[in-house]
Design a protein around this motif. Structure first.
Motif, PDB file in Angstrom:
ATOM      1  N   PHE A   1       0.839  -1.194   0.000  1.00 48.81           N
ATOM      2  CA  PHE A   1       0.000   0.000   0.000  1.00 48.81           C
ATOM      3  C   PHE A   1       0.877   1.248   0.000  1.00 48.81           C
ATOM      4  O   PHE A   1       1.915   1.297   0.667  1.00 48.81           O
ATOM      5  N   ILE A   2       0.443   2.259  -0.749  1.00 55.11           N
ATOM      6  CA  ILE A   2       0.994   3.598  -0.616  1.00 55.11           C
ATOM      7  C   ILE A   2      -0.102   4.439   0.018  1.00 55.11           C
ATOM      8  O   ILE A   2      -1.196   4.561  -0.543  1.00 55.11           O
ATOM      9  N   ILE A   3       0.170   4.975   1.194  1.00 59.57           N
ATOM     10  CA  ILE A   3      -0.857   5.720   1.917  1.00 59.57           C
ATOM     11  C   ILE A   3      -0.391   7.142   2.175  1.00 59.57           C
ATOM     12  O   ILE A   3       0.777   7.481   2.030  1.00 59.57           O
ATOM     13  N   GLY A   4      -1.328   7.976   2.576  1.00 63.99           N
ATOM     14  CA  GLY A   4      -1.039   9.380   2.846  1.00 63.99           C
ATOM     15  C   GLY A   4      -2.211  10.225   2.402  1.00 63.99           C
ATOM     16  O   GLY A   4      -3.038   9.780   1.597  1.00 63.99           O
TER      17      GLY A   4
ATOM     18  N   LEU B   1       3.944   6.246  -6.549  1.00 58.09           N
ATOM     19  CA  LEU B   1       3.346   5.221  -7.403  1.00 58.09           C
ATOM     20  C   LEU B   1       3.973   5.238  -8.789  1.00 58.09           C
ATOM     21  O   LEU B   1       4.377   4.195  -9.329  1.00 58.09           O
ATOM     22  N   TYR B   2       4.090   6.430  -9.385  1.00 55.75           N
ATOM     23  CA  TYR B   2       4.633   6.539 -10.732  1.00 55.75           C
ATOM     24  C   TYR B   2       6.125   6.222 -10.764  1.00 55.75           C
ATOM     25  O   TYR B   2       6.629   5.679 -11.756  1.00 55.75           O
ATOM     26  N   GLU B   3       6.842   6.553  -9.697  1.00 59.93           N
ATOM     27  CA  GLU B   3       8.251   6.176  -9.621  1.00 59.93           C
ATOM     28  C   GLU B   3       8.405   4.661  -9.609  1.00 59.93           C
ATOM     29  O   GLU B   3       9.318   4.112 -10.251  1.00 59.93           O
ATOM     30  N   ASP B   4       7.508   3.988  -8.897  1.00 60.58           N
ATOM     31  CA  ASP B   4       7.555   2.513  -8.868  1.00 60.58           C
ATOM     32  C   ASP B   4       7.146   1.924 -10.213  1.00 60.58           C
ATOM     33  O   ASP B   4       7.698   0.909 -10.648  1.00 60.58           O
ATOM     34  N   ILE B   5       6.182   2.536 -10.868  1.00 61.39           N
ATOM     35  CA  ILE B   5       5.789   2.085 -12.208  1.00 61.39           C
ATOM     36  C   ILE B   5       6.969   2.183 -13.161  1.00 61.39           C
ATOM     37  O   ILE B   5       7.203   1.296 -13.991  1.00 61.39           O
ATOM     38  N   ALA B   6       7.738   3.272 -13.031  1.00 63.19           N
ATOM     39  CA  ALA B   6       8.881   3.501 -13.922  1.00 63.19           C
ATOM     40  C   ALA B   6       9.945   2.411 -13.788  1.00 63.19           C
ATOM     41  O   ALA B   6      10.727   2.188 -14.714  1.00 63.19           O
TER      42      ALA B   6
ATOM     43  N   PHE C   1      -0.706  -1.837 -10.686  1.00 63.95           N
ATOM     44  CA  PHE C   1      -0.827  -0.677  -9.817  1.00 63.95           C
ATOM     45  C   PHE C   1      -2.279  -0.201  -9.841  1.00 63.95           C
ATOM     46  O   PHE C   1      -2.934  -0.242 -10.887  1.00 63.95           O
ATOM     47  N   VAL C   2      -2.764   0.239  -8.693  1.00 68.07           N
ATOM     48  CA  VAL C   2      -4.168   0.637  -8.563  1.00 68.07           C
ATOM     49  C   VAL C   2      -4.222   2.019  -7.923  1.00 68.07           C
ATOM     50  O   VAL C   2      -3.602   2.252  -6.876  1.00 68.07           O
ATOM     51  N   ASP C   3      -4.971   2.924  -8.538  1.00 69.25           N
ATOM     52  CA  ASP C   3      -4.997   4.309  -8.053  1.00 69.25           C
ATOM     53  C   ASP C   3      -6.404   4.891  -8.151  1.00 69.25           C
ATOM     54  O   ASP C   3      -7.225   4.450  -8.970  1.00 69.25           O
TER      55      ASP C   3
ATOM     56  N   ALA D   1      -0.072 -11.863 -10.133  1.00 70.12           N
ATOM     57  CA  ALA D   1       0.890 -10.774 -10.357  1.00 70.12           C
ATOM     58  C   ALA D   1       2.008 -10.793  -9.306  1.00 70.12           C
ATOM     59  O   ALA D   1       1.731 -10.953  -8.119  1.00 70.12           O
ATOM     60  N   PRO D   2       3.260 -10.610  -9.725  1.00 71.59           N
ATOM     61  CA  PRO D   2       4.372 -10.601  -8.764  1.00 71.59           C
ATOM     62  C   PRO D   2       4.315  -9.411  -7.818  1.00 71.59           C
ATOM     63  O   PRO D   2       4.787  -9.483  -6.688  1.00 71.59           O
ATOM     64  N   LEU D   3       3.732  -8.291  -8.278  1.00 74.55           N
ATOM     65  CA  LEU D   3       3.604  -7.102  -7.435  1.00 74.55           C
ATOM     66  C   LEU D   3       2.276  -6.424  -7.709  1.00 74.55           C
ATOM     67  O   LEU D   3       1.928  -6.167  -8.852  1.00 74.55           O
ATOM     68  N   VAL D   4       1.543  -6.147  -6.630  1.00 71.70           N
ATOM     69  CA  VAL D   4       0.328  -5.335  -6.707  1.00 71.70           C
ATOM     70  C   VAL D   4       0.527  -4.181  -5.741  1.00 71.70           C
ATOM     71  O   VAL D   4       0.757  -4.383  -4.542  1.00 71.70           O
ATOM     72  N   GLU D   5       0.463  -2.969  -6.262  1.00 73.21           N
ATOM     73  CA  GLU D   5       0.676  -1.774  -5.433  1.00 73.21           C
ATOM     74  C   GLU D   5      -0.559  -0.898  -5.519  1.00 73.21           C
ATOM     75  O   GLU D   5      -1.001  -0.545  -6.616  1.00 73.21           O
ATOM     76  N   ILE D   6      -1.128  -0.558  -4.368  1.00 74.87           N
ATOM     77  CA  ILE D   6      -2.400   0.158  -4.330  1.00 74.87           C
ATOM     78  C   ILE D   6      -2.252   1.443  -3.535  1.00 74.87           C
ATOM     79  O   ILE D   6      -1.792   1.437  -2.389  1.00 74.87           O
TER      80      ILE D   6
END
Length: 317
Positions: A7-10, A20-25, A193-195, A215-220
């Protein structure tokens, strides 16, 4: 290798999106899942952040577009999608066909408004991921609840049978896509990635479960100050925190590890301290003691387009 959920929270949207976009890159190939209404905006923001070349490695999808991608690869769409008029006609036909089996709703069989309500109820059940058979389980209850459940289960079962013979129901796209994913791999080479979501429907949770299995990575990205609700459900972020809890359980059920959430903080937050304090303690009875941050004024306008001439009521931090 174990699949991961992070999770990315804040509370700062730009700060969360930056992480999120840095991780996508960092990924060679990725899906970004967003609500339908955010698809165009997300594609534009991705292009600005990653550049045209790198953004081509990312496919921005809503849940419906994701289903279409699965159908294009593995099949699953053969027929005409059903529109609202056809649904009303089919529901009326199903209701008439099972009239003799009904108890509680027998008197409503020939009412047009009732048919419209049934179509709406069917939509809600499908969005929640509840089948007519699951609804029928409540028919064992005593009294009115049991009769209602039995009647609705009977009608919806026949209605869906009739619908599937002639049309494709877009409301069942996720269900059919999940059935395909149970036998085929679609996400194992993709980071997902989920946003821009605060919550998900029952059927969307089922899709997320399928994604977490592959999926090896799911980031929400979630707008909340913590993934845990310590307010008993009364907090500003309680709804989103319940979402995080459901997703964490899904991940565990899918065999995916849940990583420590990443908290996104703004690097250049130029807001007055009083505003930051208000955000952090919005639903608290008082601000933490010892702070003297100035004052925040709340002005109650007399109308949406009028300025209030009344003396502002003041709330000090």
């Amino acid at each position: 290798m174990e699949n991961l959920l992070r999770f990315i929270i804040g509370t700062n949207e730009e700060a969360r999106r930056k992480i999120l976009y840095e991780d996508i890159a960092k990924e060679n190939s990725a899906f970004l899942i967003v609500p339908e209404q955010f698809s165009f905006e997300s594609e534009k923001l991705l292009d600005e952040f990653l550049g045209t070349q790198k953004s081509r490695d990312v496919e921005v999808l809503s849940f419906s577009r994701l289903c279409n991608s699965i159908f294009r690869k593995f099949g699953g769409v053969a027929g005409e999608y059903c529109d609202d008029t056809a649904k009303l006609l089919l529901m009326g036909a199903a209701l008439s066909a099972c009239e003799d089996e009904l108890k509680y709703y027998k008197k409503n069989v020939h009412g047009a408004p009732f048919i419209q309500k049934l179509v709406a109820a069917d939509t809600e059940l499908k969005n929640a991921g509840i089948s007519p058979a699951e609804l029928g389980a409540f028919s064992e209850s005593d009294g009115t609840l049991g009769e209602k459940a039995a009647d609705l289960s009977t009608v919806f079962e026949l209605y869906n049978t009739m619908l599937e013979k002639s049309y494709i129901d877009p409301l069942t796209d996720i269900k059919r896509a999940c059935e395909i994913l149970s036998e085929n791999d679609f996400f194992s080479e993709k980071a997902v990635f989920v946003d821009n979501f605060t919550g998900f429907t029952g059927s969307e949770y089922k899709m997320l479960r399928a994604i977490l299995e592959q999926a090896p990575l799911v980031e929400i990205s979630l707008c909340c100050d913590s993934v845990y609700d310590r307010t008993g459900g009364t907090g500003l972020f309680s709804k989103t925190q319940r979402t995080a809890g459901k997703l964490e359980k899904l991940a565990k059920d899918a065999g995916a590890a849940v990583k420590t959430p990443v908290f996104a903080e703004s690097e250049n937050d130029r807001r007055p301290e009083a505003i930051i304090d208000l955000e952090e303690n919005f639903l608290q009875s008082s601000s933490p003691k010892g702070k003297n941050l100035g004052e925040v004024r709340f002005i109650k306008a007399l109308g949406p387009t009028e300025r209030s001439s009344a003396r502002p009521k003041r709330a000090t931090s």
